[in-house]
Design a protein around this motif. Structure first.
Motif, PDB file in Angstrom:
ATOM      1  N   ARG A   1     -16.657 -21.958 -18.879  1.00  0.00           N
ATOM      2  CA  ARG A   1     -17.033 -23.528 -18.355  1.00  0.00           C
ATOM      3  C   ARG A   1     -18.345 -23.569 -18.500  1.00  0.00           C
ATOM      4  O   ARG A   1     -18.792 -24.787 -18.677  1.00  0.00           O
ATOM      5  CB  ARG A   1     -16.579 -23.099 -16.896  1.00  0.00           C
ATOM      6  N   ALA A   2     -19.341 -22.567 -18.232  1.00  0.00           N
ATOM      7  CA  ALA A   2     -20.712 -22.732 -18.345  1.00  0.00           C
ATOM      8  C   ALA A   2     -20.999 -22.969 -19.844  1.00  0.00           C
ATOM      9  O   ALA A   2     -21.864 -24.158 -19.787  1.00  0.00           O
ATOM     10  CB  ALA A   2     -21.500 -21.380 -18.023  1.00  0.00           C
ATOM     11  N   PHE A   3     -20.415 -22.544 -20.888  1.00  0.00           N
ATOM     12  CA  PHE A   3     -20.885 -22.968 -22.181  1.00  0.00           C
ATOM     13  C   PHE A   3     -20.340 -24.725 -22.400  1.00  0.00           C
ATOM     14  O   PHE A   3     -21.459 -25.317 -22.975  1.00  0.00           O
ATOM     15  CB  PHE A   3     -20.356 -22.291 -23.306  1.00  0.00           C
ATOM     16  N   ALA A   4     -19.317 -24.906 -21.840  1.00  0.00           N
ATOM     17  CA  ALA A   4     -18.871 -26.194 -22.223  1.00  0.00           C
ATOM     18  C   ALA A   4     -19.745 -27.164 -21.218  1.00  0.00           C
ATOM     19  O   ALA A   4     -19.997 -28.313 -21.876  1.00  0.00           O
ATOM     20  CB  ALA A   4     -17.349 -26.318 -21.760  1.00  0.00           C
ATOM     21  N   ALA A   5     -20.285 -26.885 -20.220  1.00  0.00           N
ATOM     22  CA  ALA A   5     -20.928 -27.556 -19.357  1.00  0.00           C
ATOM     23  C   ALA A   5     -22.163 -27.926 -20.298  1.00  0.00           C
ATOM     24  O   ALA A   5     -23.098 -28.863 -20.015  1.00  0.00           O
ATOM     25  CB  ALA A   5     -21.437 -27.129 -18.052  1.00  0.00           C
ATOM     26  N   ARG A   6     -22.745 -27.165 -21.105  1.00  0.00           N
ATOM     27  CA  ARG A   6     -23.941 -27.335 -21.970  1.00  0.00           C
ATOM     28  C   ARG A   6     -23.647 -27.760 -23.320  1.00  0.00           C
ATOM     29  O   ARG A   6     -24.462 -27.732 -24.215  1.00  0.00           O
ATOM     30  CB  ARG A   6     -24.872 -25.900 -21.989  1.00  0.00           C
ATOM     31  N   ASP A   7     -22.669 -28.511 -23.454  1.00  0.00           N
ATOM     32  CA  ASP A   7     -22.436 -29.224 -24.515  1.00  0.00           C
ATOM     33  C   ASP A   7     -21.997 -28.294 -25.763  1.00  0.00           C
ATOM     34  O   ASP A   7     -22.167 -28.776 -26.746  1.00  0.00           O
ATOM     35  CB  ASP A   7     -23.301 -30.372 -25.003  1.00  0.00           C
ATOM     36  N   CYS A   8     -21.349 -27.244 -25.261  1.00  0.00           N
ATOM     37  CA  CYS A   8     -20.829 -26.387 -26.518  1.00  0.00           C
ATOM     38  C   CYS A   8     -19.265 -26.427 -26.752  1.00  0.00           C
ATOM     39  O   CYS A   8     -18.566 -27.100 -25.724  1.00  0.00           O
ATOM     40  CB  CYS A   8     -20.968 -24.790 -26.182  1.00  0.00           C
ATOM     41  N   LEU A   9     -18.828 -26.320 -27.934  1.00  0.00           N
ATOM     42  CA  LEU A   9     -17.321 -26.173 -28.292  1.00  0.00           C
ATOM     43  C   LEU A   9     -17.098 -24.886 -28.079  1.00  0.00           C
ATOM     44  O   LEU A   9     -17.593 -24.142 -28.772  1.00  0.00           O
ATOM     45  CB  LEU A   9     -17.059 -26.912 -29.633  1.00  0.00           C
ATOM     46  N   VAL A  10     -16.131 -24.598 -27.070  1.00  0.00           N
ATOM     47  CA  VAL A  10     -15.677 -23.048 -26.521  1.00  0.00           C
ATOM     48  C   VAL A  10     -14.311 -22.835 -27.239  1.00  0.00           C
ATOM     49  O   VAL A  10     -13.282 -23.441 -26.961  1.00  0.00           O
ATOM     50  CB  VAL A  10     -15.937 -23.203 -25.167  1.00  0.00           C
ATOM     51  N   VAL A  11     -14.484 -21.637 -28.052  1.00  0.00           N
ATOM     52  CA  VAL A  11     -13.153 -21.062 -28.424  1.00  0.00           C
ATOM     53  C   VAL A  11     -12.907 -20.023 -27.488  1.00  0.00           C
ATOM     54  O   VAL A  11     -13.301 -18.914 -27.468  1.00  0.00           O
ATOM     55  CB  VAL A  11     -13.092 -20.296 -29.732  1.00  0.00           C
ATOM     56  N   ALA A  12     -12.091 -20.423 -26.418  1.00  0.00           N
ATOM     57  CA  ALA A  12     -11.701 -19.409 -25.596  1.00  0.00           C
ATOM     58  C   ALA A  12     -10.398 -18.554 -25.811  1.00  0.00           C
ATOM     59  O   ALA A  12      -9.387 -19.151 -26.194  1.00  0.00           O
ATOM     60  CB  ALA A  12     -11.380 -20.133 -23.986  1.00  0.00           C
ATOM     61  N   THR A  13     -10.652 -17.285 -25.744  1.00  0.00           N
ATOM     62  CA  THR A  13      -9.603 -16.454 -26.193  1.00  0.00           C
ATOM     63  C   THR A  13      -8.947 -15.391 -25.090  1.00  0.00           C
ATOM     64  O   THR A  13      -9.910 -15.194 -23.984  1.00  0.00           O
ATOM     65  CB  THR A  13      -9.862 -15.590 -27.243  1.00  0.00           C
ATOM     66  N   ALA A  14      -7.810 -15.013 -25.090  1.00  0.00           N
ATOM     67  CA  ALA A  14      -7.249 -14.027 -24.221  1.00  0.00           C
ATOM     68  C   ALA A  14      -5.869 -13.480 -24.943  1.00  0.00           C
ATOM     69  O   ALA A  14      -5.601 -14.007 -25.886  1.00  0.00           O
ATOM     70  CB  ALA A  14      -7.012 -14.502 -22.900  1.00  0.00           C
ATOM     71  N   ARG A  15      -5.436 -12.589 -24.342  1.00  0.00           N
ATOM     72  CA  ARG A  15      -4.024 -11.834 -25.070  1.00  0.00           C
ATOM     73  C   ARG A  15      -2.928 -12.683 -24.909  1.00  0.00           C
ATOM     74  O   ARG A  15      -2.243 -12.966 -25.617  1.00  0.00           O
ATOM     75  CB  ARG A  15      -3.812 -10.417 -24.449  1.00  0.00           C
ATOM     76  N   SER A  16      -2.985 -13.977 -23.861  1.00  0.00           N
ATOM     77  CA  SER A  16      -2.220 -14.844 -23.952  1.00  0.00           C
ATOM     78  C   SER A  16      -2.640 -16.193 -23.319  1.00  0.00           C
ATOM     79  O   SER A  16      -3.430 -16.037 -22.652  1.00  0.00           O
ATOM     80  CB  SER A  16      -0.893 -14.433 -22.779  1.00  0.00           C
ATOM     81  N   ILE A  17      -2.239 -17.376 -24.016  1.00  0.00           N
ATOM     82  CA  ILE A  17      -2.909 -18.547 -23.817  1.00  0.00           C
ATOM     83  C   ILE A  17      -2.608 -19.036 -22.297  1.00  0.00           C
ATOM     84  O   ILE A  17      -3.126 -19.717 -21.749  1.00  0.00           O
ATOM     85  CB  ILE A  17      -2.386 -19.757 -24.626  1.00  0.00           C
ATOM     86  N   SER A  18      -1.450 -18.533 -21.672  1.00  0.00           N
ATOM     87  CA  SER A  18      -0.968 -18.766 -20.404  1.00  0.00           C
ATOM     88  C   SER A  18      -2.069 -18.189 -19.446  1.00  0.00           C
ATOM     89  O   SER A  18      -2.001 -18.698 -18.344  1.00  0.00           O
ATOM     90  CB  SER A  18       0.750 -18.391 -20.233  1.00  0.00           C
ATOM     91  N   SER A  19      -2.523 -17.265 -19.911  1.00  0.00           N
ATOM     92  CA  SER A  19      -3.547 -16.709 -18.740  1.00  0.00           C
ATOM     93  C   SER A  19      -4.743 -17.343 -18.674  1.00  0.00           C
ATOM     94  O   SER A  19      -5.648 -17.389 -17.831  1.00  0.00           O
ATOM     95  CB  SER A  19      -3.891 -15.152 -19.112  1.00  0.00           C
ATOM     96  N   MET A  20      -5.097 -18.563 -19.449  1.00  0.00           N
ATOM     97  CA  MET A  20      -6.185 -19.342 -19.441  1.00  0.00           C
ATOM     98  C   MET A  20      -5.471 -20.647 -19.265  1.00  0.00           C
ATOM     99  O   MET A  20      -6.310 -21.804 -19.489  1.00  0.00           O
ATOM    100  CB  MET A  20      -6.910 -19.268 -20.813  1.00  0.00           C
TER     101      MET A  20
END
Length: 278
Positions: free
Chosen positions: A25-44
């Motif tokens: 969220r903090a990177f996105a707020a600074r105009d970055c494109l964030v590739v958010a990863t986890a073992r399952s997409i549902s957890s995000m």
């Protein structure tokens, strides 16, 4: 969607309620494109609905194939990866003399080898551009290892050492390496630690310390723990500097632990034994 000017940031361990999620969220707020990863997409799931900011990907840091596939997908989609944040990690609470070696191996596989797996996958790409940043999330517990979390602390100690070496080895390739060392930051790590702790065997030599050991799982989650949003905002500001610091530490206990590191061992032992009820 115009993404050419945006920095592409790949973060591991972005499940809801965690530090990685707050960093996304903090990177996105600074105009970055964030590739958010986890073992399952549902957890995000809380990051869904903002397709112009977040690119959600399933990633298992224990799998060569999973890591390689995600790195390739991101480069194919956006043409580059500017920043990698190795945040995925697991706690491991218990006395070293009795904790199952399978639990020790799992902690190291996730906290150490998982980070190295992603680093080795992304470095050739960053080196080809002579540009990039690798951020490894460590822990202030390394500055004063205490009872009941020896496995976690040892794995983070290994990551700190690897980060120091990587900083020197990758600099000639144009890659900055930053060690981020959180203090006590409010997250779901306590709940995760207890969830894994319930699978531990009944202690034999340390049965009378059961209460203290369980408390260690939540030690970083006290009422004065730093808010994850505050930690994330400060951390991201440091990472995105043109010349980022090699070491950035923030959060409750970060200053105290830095002082602890320099104390005589007998004083350090006294403080930690009292704090951890050993």
């Amino acid at each position: 969607m115009e993404t050419f000017h945006k920095q592409v940031v790949l973060i591991t361990g972005c499940s809801s309620g965690g530090i990685g999620n707050a960093l996304a969220r903090a990177f996105a707020a600074r105009d970055c494109l964030v590739v958010a990863t986890a073992r399952s997409i549902s957890s995000m799931a809380d990051l869904n609905g903002a397709d112009d900011v977040y690119f959600l990907q399933e990633l298992d840091v224990l799998s060569d194939n999973s890591v390689g596939e995600v790195v390739s997908n991101v480069i194919d989609k956006f043409g580059r990866i500017d920043v990698v944040v190795n945040n995925a990690g697991v706690q491991c609470v218990g006395p070293l003399a009795e904790i199952p070696l399978s639990s020790v191996e799992h902690a190291f596989n996730t906290n150490v080898y998982g980070a190295m797996r992603l680093i080795q996958a992304v470095v050739p790409h960053m080196a080809s551009r002579k540009k990039g940043k690798i951020v490894n999330i460590g822990s202030v517990s390394v500055l004063g290892p205490g009872p009941w979390a020896g496995v976690y602390t040892a794995s983070k100690s290994a990551l700190h050492a690897l980060t120091d070496t990587l900083r020197l080895e990758l600099k000639p390739l144009g890659i900055d390496v930053i060690s981020v060392v959180p203090g006590s930051v409010r997250s779901n790590i306590g709940n995760s630690a207890i969830a894994s702790y319930t699978k531990m065997p009944e202690w034999k030599l340390y049965k009378k310390y059961e209460g203290a050991i369980r408390e260690r799982a939540y030690f970083s989650q006290g009422p004065k723990a730093t808010a994850s949003k505050e930690f994330a905002n400060k951390t991201v500001a440091a990472i995105l500097k043109e010349q980022p610091p090699p070491w950035f530490s923030f959060g409750q206990y970060s200053t105290i632990m830095a002082i602890m590191y320099h104390l005589p061992i007998f004083i350090k032992d006294f403080i930690l034994k009292k704090a951890m009820k050993c």
